[in-house]
Design a protein around this motif. Structure first.
Motif, PDB file in Angstrom:
ATOM      1  N   TRP A  54       0.835  -1.195   0.000  1.00 56.12           N
ATOM      2  CA  TRP A  54       0.000   0.000   0.000  1.00 56.12           C
ATOM      3  C   TRP A  54       0.876   1.254   0.000  1.00 56.12           C
ATOM      4  CZ3 TRP A  54      -5.489   0.108   0.586  1.00 56.12           C
ATOM      5  CH2 TRP A  54      -6.087  -1.138   0.840  1.00 56.12           C
ATOM      6  N   GLU A 150     -13.243  -3.556  -2.316  1.00 54.21           N
ATOM      7  CA  GLU A 150     -13.674  -3.955  -0.974  1.00 54.21           C
ATOM      8  C   GLU A 150     -12.899  -5.163  -0.471  1.00 54.21           C
ATOM      9  OE1 GLU A 150     -16.506  -2.961   1.526  1.00 54.21           O
ATOM     10  OE2 GLU A 150     -15.240  -1.397   0.659  1.00 54.21           O
ATOM     11  N   ASP A 152      -9.883  -5.926  -1.088  1.00 52.62           N
ATOM     12  CA  ASP A 152      -8.547  -5.495  -0.663  1.00 52.62           C
ATOM     13  C   ASP A 152      -8.588  -4.877   0.732  1.00 52.62           C
ATOM     14  OD1 ASP A 152      -7.241  -6.152  -3.170  1.00 52.62           O
ATOM     15  OD2 ASP A 152      -8.267  -4.419  -4.008  1.00 52.62           O
ATOM     16  N   TRP A 153      -9.567  -4.010   0.949  1.00 50.54           N
ATOM     17  CA  TRP A 153      -9.724  -3.409   2.280  1.00 50.54           C
ATOM     18  C   TRP A 153     -10.002  -4.494   3.323  1.00 50.54           C
ATOM     19  CZ3 TRP A 153      -8.084   1.265   3.193  1.00 50.54           C
ATOM     20  CH2 TRP A 153      -8.181   2.264   2.224  1.00 50.54           C
ATOM     21  N   ASN A 154     -10.865  -5.435   2.987  1.00 45.77           N
ATOM     22  CA  ASN A 154     -11.206  -6.491   3.942  1.00 45.77           C
ATOM     23  C   ASN A 154     -10.007  -7.383   4.255  1.00 45.77           C
ATOM     24  OD1 ASN A 154     -13.880  -5.680   4.220  1.00 45.77           O
ATOM     25  ND2 ASN A 154     -14.591  -6.948   2.525  1.00 45.77           N
ATOM     26  N   TRP A 214     -11.452   7.015   2.476  1.00 41.96           N
ATOM     27  CA  TRP A 214     -10.845   6.661   1.197  1.00 41.96           C
ATOM     28  C   TRP A 214     -11.839   5.910   0.317  1.00 41.96           C
ATOM     29  CZ3 TRP A 214      -8.642   6.658   5.925  1.00 41.96           C
ATOM     30  CH2 TRP A 214      -7.475   7.436   6.082  1.00 41.96           C
ATOM     31  N   SER A 216     -13.232   3.183  -2.231  1.00 37.54           N
ATOM     32  CA  SER A 216     -13.075   1.817  -2.708  1.00 37.54           C
ATOM     33  C   SER A 216     -13.499   1.821  -4.173  1.00 37.54           C
ATOM     34  CB  SER A 216     -13.957   0.861  -1.899  1.00 37.54           C
ATOM     35  OG  SER A 216     -13.889  -0.446  -2.408  1.00 37.54           O
ATOM     36  N   ARG A 228     -13.973   3.720   2.848  1.00 40.30           N
ATOM     37  CA  ARG A 228     -13.446   3.186   4.109  1.00 40.30           C
ATOM     38  C   ARG A 228     -13.042   4.350   5.005  1.00 40.30           C
ATOM     39  NH1 ARG A 228     -14.197  -1.866   5.910  1.00 40.30           N
ATOM     40  NH2 ARG A 228     -14.292  -2.273   3.670  1.00 40.30           N
ATOM     41  N   THR A 237     -13.061   0.539  12.158  1.00 41.31           N
ATOM     42  CA  THR A 237     -13.322   1.100  10.841  1.00 41.31           C
ATOM     43  C   THR A 237     -14.555   0.396  10.290  1.00 41.31           C
ATOM     44  OG1 THR A 237     -12.468   1.530   8.625  1.00 41.31           O
ATOM     45  CG2 THR A 237     -11.754  -0.516   9.674  1.00 41.31           C
ATOM     46  N   ASN A 239     -17.378  -1.218   7.806  1.00 40.07           N
ATOM     47  CA  ASN A 239     -17.496  -1.963   6.552  1.00 40.07           C
ATOM     48  C   ASN A 239     -18.661  -1.435   5.721  1.00 40.07           C
ATOM     49  OD1 ASN A 239     -15.380  -3.839   7.043  1.00 40.07           O
ATOM     50  ND2 ASN A 239     -16.713  -4.975   8.406  1.00 40.07           N
TER      51      ASN A 239
END
Length: 256
Positions: A54, A150, A152-154, A214, A216, A228, A237, A239
Motif C-alpha cells: 500500500w 472492498e 482489498d480493504w477487507n 478513502w 473503494s 473506508r 473502521t 465496513n
C-alpha cells in the motif's frame, strides 16, 4: 497445601496468558519501493506481512494517466453540478496538499465505464441486492497500481485483527494531525492514515482532523460507491460504508 494450590493456579493462569498472546497474529511490514505518479509526485509504500503493498500517502495527482488534466473544481456550485472527474484541496487550501493530498470525486477514478452486474443472494437464493463493478482499469492510477476494491480493504482489515480494532492500527498515532483523543491509534500497520476530511456532494467541507475516508473502487448503487473511514474517536473502521459519487474523498493505491 493451600499455598501449593495457589501456586498451581497462578502457574496455569500464566500458561493460559502466554498461549493467548502467542496465538495472536503478529503484524509486520517492510518498506516497499513506492511509486511516482505522472506529475512526478512520489509515494512511499509498505509491504505488509500478508504481501499487500500500500502507499502510505494520499494521492496528489492532477493529471489522468493518459496525460489529460483533471479539472480543479473549487466553488460549491461547480463541485455540486459536475458529472465528470474533479479534484480539490480540503477547504480549497493548497497548503493542505503536502500532508493530506487531494480529494477526488468518484468520476475521476473510473470515468465512463461498462458496468458488470453482480446479484447478491441470501441462503434461499433470493436476490437481496445488486452491485455494479467497473470493468475498466483505473483512469488515475500509475502503471502497476490500482485503487483498492472492498476485498482489498477487507484483506487488510482481517490481517489487522478485524474491523473492531483495525482502525486504530491504521491511524497515525500522534496528535499532530488527529483531533484528541485519537482513540486506539498505534499505526502498527504502517498505513499512516490521516484525517484529511471530506467534501460533500453539495460542495461543503467536513471532518478535517476528525476523519480520514478513502474510496473503494467499487460501486454500491447507481449514485453511491463504497468507502473506508477512520475516525478520531473510534478504534474501529466501518465496513460497506457508502458515499455519494459526487462527493470528494482521499485515495490510496495498492500494488497490482
Amino acid at each position: 497445601l493451600r499455598f501449593q494450590f495457589a501456586i498451581l493456579i497462578l502457574f496455569l493462569v500464566l500458561i493460559s496468558c502466554n498461549k493467548s498472546s502467542n496465538s495472536e497474529v503478529e503484524i509486520s511490514f517492510t518498506q516497499g519501493s513506492g511509486v511516482t505518479d505522472i506529475d512526478g509526485n512520489f509515494y512511499p509504500s509498505i509491504v505488509l506481512g500478508n504481501n499487500q503493498e500500500w502507499t502510505t500517502m494520499n494521492l496528489k495527482t492532477s493529471t489522468y494517466s493518459n496525460g489529460v488534466n483533471i479539472p480543479n473544481s473549487m466553488s460549491e456550485v461547480s463541485w455540486s453540478n459536475t458529472s465528470v472527474g474533479a479534484w480539490c484541496h480540503y477547504d480549497n487550501n493548497a497548503l493542505n496538499e503536502e500532508v493530506y493530498g487531494k480529494l477526488y470525486n468518484f468520476h475521476s477514478l473510473i470515468g465512463d465505464t461498462i458496468k458488470v452486474e453482480k446479484l447478491i443472494t441470501n441462503n434461499d437464493n433470493i436476490v437481496i441486492d445488486t452491485l455494479y463493478y467497473d470493468s475498466f482499469p483505473c483512469k488515475i492510477c500509475p502503471q502497476g497500481w490500482r485503487i483498492p476494491y472492498e476485498d482489498d480493504w477487507n484483506t487488510l482489515i482481517n490481517y489487522l485483527g478485524n474491523a473492531n480494532v483495525a482502525g486504530g492500527k491504521m491511524k497515525d498515532n500522534t496528535l499532530n494531525y488527529w483531533k484528541s483523543p485519537n482513540t486506539g491509534a498505534t499505526n502498527e500497520s504502517g498505513f499512516n492514515g490521516l484525517p484529511g476530511g471530506i467534501r460533500n456532494a453539495n460542495g461543503s467541507f467536513e471532518y478535517f482532523s476528525e476523519m480520514g475516508r478513502w474510496w473503494s473502487f467499487e460501486e454500491a448503487y447507481q449514485y453511491y460507491a463504497h468507502s473506508r473511514p477512520l475516525h478520531y474517536n473510534q478504534i474501529s473502521t466501518m465496513n460497506h460504508y457508502v458515499f455519494d459519487k459526487s462527493g470528494g474523498l482521499s485515495v490510496r493505491l495498492i500494488k497490482i
